[in-house]
Design an enzyme around this catalytic site. Structure first.
Site, short mmCIF file in Angstrom:
data_model
loop_
_atom_site.label_atom_id
_atom_site.label_comp_id
_atom_site.label_asym_id
_atom_site.label_seq_id
_atom_site.Cartn_x
_atom_site.Cartn_y
_atom_site.Cartn_z
N HIS A 1 43.50 43.44 -6.19
CA HIS A 1 43.16 42.13 -5.61
C HIS A 1 44.36 41.68 -4.79
O HIS A 1 44.75 42.35 -3.85
CB HIS A 1 42.78 41.20 -6.78
CG HIS A 1 42.17 39.88 -6.41
ND1 HIS A 1 41.73 39.57 -5.16
CD2 HIS A 1 41.93 38.77 -7.18
CE1 HIS A 1 41.24 38.33 -5.15
NE2 HIS A 1 41.35 37.83 -6.36
N HIS B 1 36.84 47.12 0.87
CA HIS B 1 36.52 45.80 0.32
C HIS B 1 35.18 45.87 -0.37
O HIS B 1 34.27 46.55 0.11
CB HIS B 1 36.48 44.75 1.43
CG HIS B 1 36.63 43.37 0.93
ND1 HIS B 1 35.57 42.65 0.44
CD2 HIS B 1 37.72 42.57 0.79
CE1 HIS B 1 36.01 41.47 0.04
NE2 HIS B 1 37.30 41.40 0.23
N ASP C 1 44.81 42.29 3.36
CA ASP C 1 46.12 42.62 2.83
C ASP C 1 46.89 43.65 3.66
O ASP C 1 48.06 43.89 3.40
CB ASP C 1 46.00 43.14 1.39
CG ASP C 1 45.62 42.02 0.43
OD1 ASP C 1 46.07 40.90 0.64
OD2 ASP C 1 44.86 42.29 -0.52
N1 CMC Z 1 41.52 54.12 0.01
C1 CMC Z 1 40.85 55.26 -0.15
N2 CMC Z 1 39.57 55.33 -0.54
C2 CMC Z 1 38.94 54.17 -0.77
C3 CMC Z 1 39.58 52.93 -0.60
C4 CMC Z 1 40.92 52.94 -0.20
N3 CMC Z 1 41.60 51.80 -0.04
N4 CMC Z 1 38.73 51.95 -0.93
C5 CMC Z 1 37.58 52.53 -1.28
N5 CMC Z 1 37.71 53.88 -1.17
C6 CMC Z 1 36.68 54.89 -1.48
C7 CMC Z 1 36.66 55.15 -2.98
O1 CMC Z 1 37.54 56.17 -3.34
C8 CMC Z 1 35.22 55.48 -3.22
O2 CMC Z 1 35.03 56.81 -2.80
P1 CMC Z 1 33.92 57.77 -3.49
O3 CMC Z 1 32.60 57.17 -3.07
O4 CMC Z 1 34.19 59.09 -2.90
O5 CMC Z 1 34.15 57.67 -4.96
C9 CMC Z 1 34.48 54.58 -2.25
O6 CMC Z 1 35.42 54.32 -1.19
C10 CMC Z 1 34.05 53.26 -2.87
O7 CMC Z 1 35.21 52.65 -3.44
P2 CMC Z 1 35.22 51.72 -4.74
O8 CMC Z 1 36.63 51.54 -5.18
O9 CMC Z 1 34.25 52.22 -5.74
O10 CMC Z 1 34.60 50.41 -4.12
P3 CMC Z 1 34.83 48.95 -4.62
O11 CMC Z 1 33.84 48.10 -3.95
O12 CMC Z 1 34.92 48.88 -6.11
O13 CMC Z 1 36.31 48.74 -4.06
C11 CMC Z 1 38.33 47.82 -3.55
C12 CMC Z 1 36.82 47.67 -3.42
C13 CMC Z 1 38.97 46.67 -2.78
C14 CMC Z 1 38.75 47.70 -5.03
C15 CMC Z 1 38.79 49.16 -2.97
O14 CMC Z 1 38.40 49.30 -1.62
C16 CMC Z 1 40.28 49.36 -3.12
O15 CMC Z 1 40.75 49.75 -4.19
N6 CMC Z 1 41.10 49.10 -2.04
C17 CMC Z 1 42.50 49.18 -2.12
C18 CMC Z 1 43.07 47.91 -2.75
C19 CMC Z 1 43.03 46.74 -1.80
O16 CMC Z 1 43.37 46.85 -0.63
N7 CMC Z 1 42.63 45.57 -2.34
C20 CMC Z 1 42.56 44.34 -1.59
C21 CMC Z 1 41.14 43.90 -1.36
S1 CMC Z 1 40.99 42.59 -0.16
C22 CMC Z 1 41.85 41.24 -0.79
C23 CMC Z 1 41.47 40.80 -2.12
O17 CMC Z 1 40.30 40.60 -2.44
O18 CMC Z 1 42.37 40.59 -2.92
#
Ligand code: CMC
Length: 381
Positions: free
Chosen positions: A224, A263, A317
């Site tokens: 987050h 996201h 971010d």
């Molecule tokens: N880098 C590499 N791969 C990614 C990323 C990333 N940053 N984000 C998502 N993916 C891939 C993930 O590995 C998965 O792949 P697969 O389908 O092959 O398993 C797919 O995309 C779906 O990802 P998820 O983590 O299951 O999706 P989610 O909706 O739970 O994730 C998230 C959202 C924000 C947790 C994730 O994108 C992430 O971990 N990003 C990095 C952390 C980040 O930048 N967070 C800040 C979010 S914006 C500000 C806030 O809200 O605080």
């Protein structure tokens, strides 16, 4: 086939848990709206205090309402000596987010109204927390470097006061505008994890300090708010544009998440990242840190070429850390700056929710043994 009432929605993905008219995120169109206003309009024409009023009260203030609101915020902006002493005593050894969490909780413990569930008291607590945030976060920034606090100046606005309390110098107009816009961009964002935490807490009829303390704790995590700190670290690790392809390919092959991308809601470019990217370009140029921006831009290209199809684009971010770094902040202050802004959304949505309150009490699907098992005395196990 799985029965409807035993279907598990991990991470509550897609589950609607409340109604709100505070703000709206359109993840497909890449649109962020506060009370009907596009974020781009507010970023270009408004200021953080006005946006905080808008989020809290549902309309843009007229001149008199705005003057009263600012006067209320400024009347309680100073920190008591014991609060400053608390920050000094832990500020140089703990993460600033841990210090922030502790300080809000401490101020709440001392507020005689903090046991009240009355809505007017909850609103007063919200304003008191918000009013103190620039001095709290600024004093934490200084304490983390072993510097003495600077008292807030009631003549300055929210963003300028934060910069003043952090750096000890009054910001110029450009620095103030950049910080103010960053705060507007981070002020609210739908049912995100920290806001949801605040709602869960306020829905028990706990006080606003408790709700904000819960929210700060939740914002701290790297999935987050904590992502901004790690995003800049990754950009610095990549070092120069030519390295982006190789470093990112290796990280992705190792199944590492690249911070600042992806996201839960946006499946297109985050509109906040677009505005922050413009600031990042200008501030890095001004400070001779162009290579940071160029590296980030190349990382963005590589990530979109590899993962754009999956809806992975830069989020808020990715570029924010670079902007704060260029304004002179250490990376451990990036998430507290996020909190400095998001306090408006946390309190606005908590006040909105508690007006038509319902305790959160979801269920977990039990996947353990049903038993009943025999109890064996400890000596015989
Ligand atoms: N880098 C590499 N791969 C990614 C990323 C990333 N940053 N984000 C998502 N993916 C891939 C993930 O590995 C998965 O792949 P697969 O389908 O092959 O398993 C797919 O995309 C779906 O990802 P998820 O983590 O299951 O999706 P989610 O909706 O739970 O994730 C998230 C959202 C924000 C947790 C994730 O994108 C992430 O971990 N990003 C990095 C952390 C980040 O930048 N967070 C800040 C979010 S914006 C500000 C806030 O809200 O605080």
């Amino acid at each position: 086939m799985m029965q409807a009432d035993t279907e598990v929605h991990k991470g509550l993905e897609g589950v609607i848990v409340s109604e709100s008219s505070v703000g709206f995120v359109d993840g497909q169109a890449g649109r962020l709206v506060y009370r009907g206003f596009n974020i781009e309009t507010l970023a270009a024409r408004s200021n953080y205090e006005e946006v905080a009023y808008l989020l809290l009260y549902g309309h843009l203030p007229n001149q008199k309402e705005f003057e009263n609101f600012k006067a209320t915020l400024r009347s309680t902006m100073e920190l008591n000596t014991d609060t400053v002493d608390l920050i000094k005593s832990i500020g140089h050894k703990a993460h600033p987010m841990s210090v922030l969490r502790t300080v809000v909780s401490y101020i709440g413990a001392k507020d005689p109204k903090s046991n009240s569930t009355d809505l007017k008291d909850q609103e007063e607590m919200s304003l008191r927390i918000m009013s103190k945030f620039p001095a709290i976060v600024g004093t934490i920034a200084r304490a983390s470097k072993g510097l003495n606090p600077v008292r807030p100046d009631p003549k300055l606005g929210y963003a300028a006061n934060f910069l003043y309390c952090s750096t000890g110098s009054r910001p110029d107009a450009e620095q103030e505008k950049i910080m103010d816009t960053c705060l507007i961009l981070h002020a609210d964002h739908g049912s995100n994890a920290s806001t949801f935490s605040a709602l869960v807490t306020i829905a028990t009829l706990a006080d606003m300090y408790s709700a904000v303390t819960s929210a700060i704790s939740t914002l701290k995590g790297p999935l987050h708010g904590g992502a901004n700190e790690l995003a800049l670290e990754t950009i610095k690790k990549v070092g120069k544009p030519e390295n982006a392809e190789q470093v990112l390919s290796k990280m992705l092959a190792n199944k590492e998440k690249i911070m600042g991308f992806g996201h839960r809601v946006y499946k297109v470019y985050d509109p906040r990242a677009r505005i922050l990217k413009g600031f990042a370009e200008s501030v890095t140029h001004k400070n001779g840190k162009e290579v940071l921006f160029q590296t980030a831009e190349q990382m963005e290209k590589v990530m979109i070429s590899k993962l754009g199809e999956k809806g992975i684009f830069p989020n808020v971010d990715f570029y924010s850390g670079m902007v704060y770094d260029s304004l002179g902040f250490e990376s451990n202050m990036f998430t507290p700056i996020f909190a400095l802004a998001r306090v408006a959304g946390w309190t606005a949505r908590s006040l909105e929710y508690v007006k038509d309150n319902k305790l959160f009490r979801p269920k977990a699907k039990y996947v353990g043994e049903i038993g009943p098992k025999d109890y064996i005395e400890i000596q015989k196990r």
